[in-house]
Motif scaffolding. Sequence first.
Motif, PDB file in Angstrom:
ATOM      1  N   LEU A 154       8.839 -55.141  35.254  1.00 51.74           N
ATOM      2  CA  LEU A 154       7.380 -55.129  35.276  1.00 51.74           C
ATOM      3  C   LEU A 154       6.837 -54.366  34.066  1.00 51.74           C
ATOM      4  O   LEU A 154       5.824 -54.746  33.486  1.00 51.74           O
ATOM      5  N   MET A 155       7.515 -53.279  33.710  1.00 48.22           N
ATOM      6  CA  MET A 155       7.093 -52.511  32.533  1.00 48.22           C
ATOM      7  C   MET A 155       7.216 -53.350  31.268  1.00 48.22           C
ATOM      8  O   MET A 155       6.325 -53.360  30.423  1.00 48.22           O
ATOM      9  N   GLN A 156       8.340 -54.042  31.152  1.00 46.32           N
ATOM     10  CA  GLN A 156       8.579 -54.857  29.963  1.00 46.32           C
ATOM     11  C   GLN A 156       7.516 -55.940  29.807  1.00 46.32           C
ATOM     12  O   GLN A 156       7.059 -56.242  28.710  1.00 46.32           O
ATOM     13  N   LYS A 157       7.124 -56.523  30.942  1.00 44.85           N
ATOM     14  CA  LYS A 157       6.150 -57.619  30.892  1.00 44.85           C
ATOM     15  C   LYS A 157       4.723 -57.108  30.725  1.00 44.85           C
ATOM     16  O   LYS A 157       3.893 -57.766  30.112  1.00 44.85           O
TER      17      LYS A 157
ATOM     18  N   THR B 265      19.603 -44.624  24.039  1.00 46.73           N
ATOM     19  CA  THR B 265      18.818 -45.297  25.073  1.00 46.73           C
ATOM     20  C   THR B 265      18.320 -46.666  24.601  1.00 46.73           C
ATOM     21  O   THR B 265      17.890 -47.482  25.420  1.00 46.73           O
ATOM     22  N   LYS B 266      18.375 -46.929  23.307  1.00 48.78           N
ATOM     23  CA  LYS B 266      17.938 -48.240  22.812  1.00 48.78           C
ATOM     24  C   LYS B 266      18.825 -49.349  23.363  1.00 48.78           C
ATOM     25  O   LYS B 266      18.410 -50.505  23.435  1.00 48.78           O
ATOM     26  N   ASP B 267      20.032 -48.987  23.757  1.00 47.47           N
ATOM     27  CA  ASP B 267      20.941 -49.965  24.353  1.00 47.47           C
ATOM     28  C   ASP B 267      20.767 -50.063  25.865  1.00 47.47           C
ATOM     29  O   ASP B 267      21.442 -50.832  26.522  1.00 47.47           O
TER      30      ASP B 267
ATOM     31  N   GLY C 285       8.736 -45.846  21.352  1.00 44.75           N
ATOM     32  CA  GLY C 285       8.107 -46.609  22.429  1.00 44.75           C
ATOM     33  C   GLY C 285       6.604 -46.708  22.215  1.00 44.75           C
ATOM     34  O   GLY C 285       6.071 -46.371  21.150  1.00 44.75           O
ATOM     35  N   PHE C 286       5.917 -47.160  23.258  1.00 45.04           N
ATOM     36  CA  PHE C 286       4.462 -47.337  23.178  1.00 45.04           C
ATOM     37  C   PHE C 286       3.859 -47.013  24.535  1.00 45.04           C
ATOM     38  O   PHE C 286       4.291 -47.538  25.555  1.00 45.04           O
ATOM     39  N   ALA C 287       2.847 -46.130  24.531  1.00 45.84           N
ATOM     40  CA  ALA C 287       2.247 -45.676  25.789  1.00 45.84           C
ATOM     41  C   ALA C 287       0.849 -46.235  26.013  1.00 45.84           C
ATOM     42  O   ALA C 287       0.131 -45.770  26.902  1.00 45.84           O
TER      43      ALA C 287
ATOM     44  N   TRP D 190       8.529 -49.105  28.670  1.00 46.11           N
ATOM     45  CA  TRP D 190       9.838 -48.704  29.208  1.00 46.11           C
ATOM     46  C   TRP D 190      10.525 -47.735  28.259  1.00 46.11           C
ATOM     47  O   TRP D 190      11.047 -46.702  28.671  1.00 46.11           O
ATOM     48  N   GLU D 191      10.493 -48.037  26.958  1.00 48.39           N
ATOM     49  CA  GLU D 191      11.114 -47.151  25.974  1.00 48.39           C
ATOM     50  C   GLU D 191      10.442 -45.772  25.991  1.00 48.39           C
ATOM     51  O   GLU D 191      11.108 -44.738  25.929  1.00 48.39           O
TER      52      GLU D 191
END
Length: 278
Positions: free
Chosen positions: A99-102, A273-275, A234-236, A108-109
């Motif tokens: 859900l976060m990704q979408k 964590t990028k993986d 990431g992006f907030a 998520w990052e």
Amino acid sequence: MTKLDIQSLRDRVERINTLPTIPGVLKKLLGVIENPKISLSEISNFISNDPALATKVLKMVNSPVYGFPGRISSVSQAVILLGLNVVKGLLLGVSVFDLMQKSMIGLWEHSIGCAVMARIIAKKKQFKEPEEVSVGGLLHDIGKVILILQFPDDYQKAMNEAEKSNITIAESERNFFAANHASAGAWVARKWNFPRNLTDMIECHHKPHLAKNAPFQTAVVHLSDVLLRGRGFGFAGDNKVPRVNPAAWERLQLGKEDILDVLSESEDALEMTKDLVL
């Protein structure tokens, strides 16, 4: 959409599990989380009976987010080591990943990065339960996911406004909603019977001086959020780097060298964590 009053907004937020876009496994999980009498063995069985969920949990536990790299081989071992409250938060985190990704690319990052950074600071300050603070970092922005799912068009407008006016997403949300994502997150955290410390970290991560139950832990999540924004990981929801709350800074008593140490230690962990694509 007409701006809802705060009670109507809260009613919509708390009915998040009735949305048709919510995956079946998340609906089942929320039922488990909301049960105040759930036991460790019941949680362990719930995870183990869903191979995909079990894989996600073990992947997370063995990542830099929790500090047991490559050492946890079973769900039951993970549950016993982390404890009920941390496992509940971890389960929610991995279950809302899609859900976060979408809903917001990069959220998520940001959430994972905040969990990593919070754990590093908590260990530096010698907290007894750094994993609890890590969960706070992972879930601090859960309210954004909920607002996006319930009000996608209005939330997009809020993000556009944040970019256009160079303000934070929390400030912009107030122009479209009767409360911001921190309040929305706290409402569902209480509904889901999350412990008071975790609810504090979610509700007060922008205003850590207001935290009543977990002031130190909330200050750590707040600082982690700001540092991560400055790091550009990431992006907030906006591109602004807010100032650190003076009360949180005073409470944590971290010097320039301490911050440099935290940033240095976090580099390798953030890279790993990028993986962590669950």
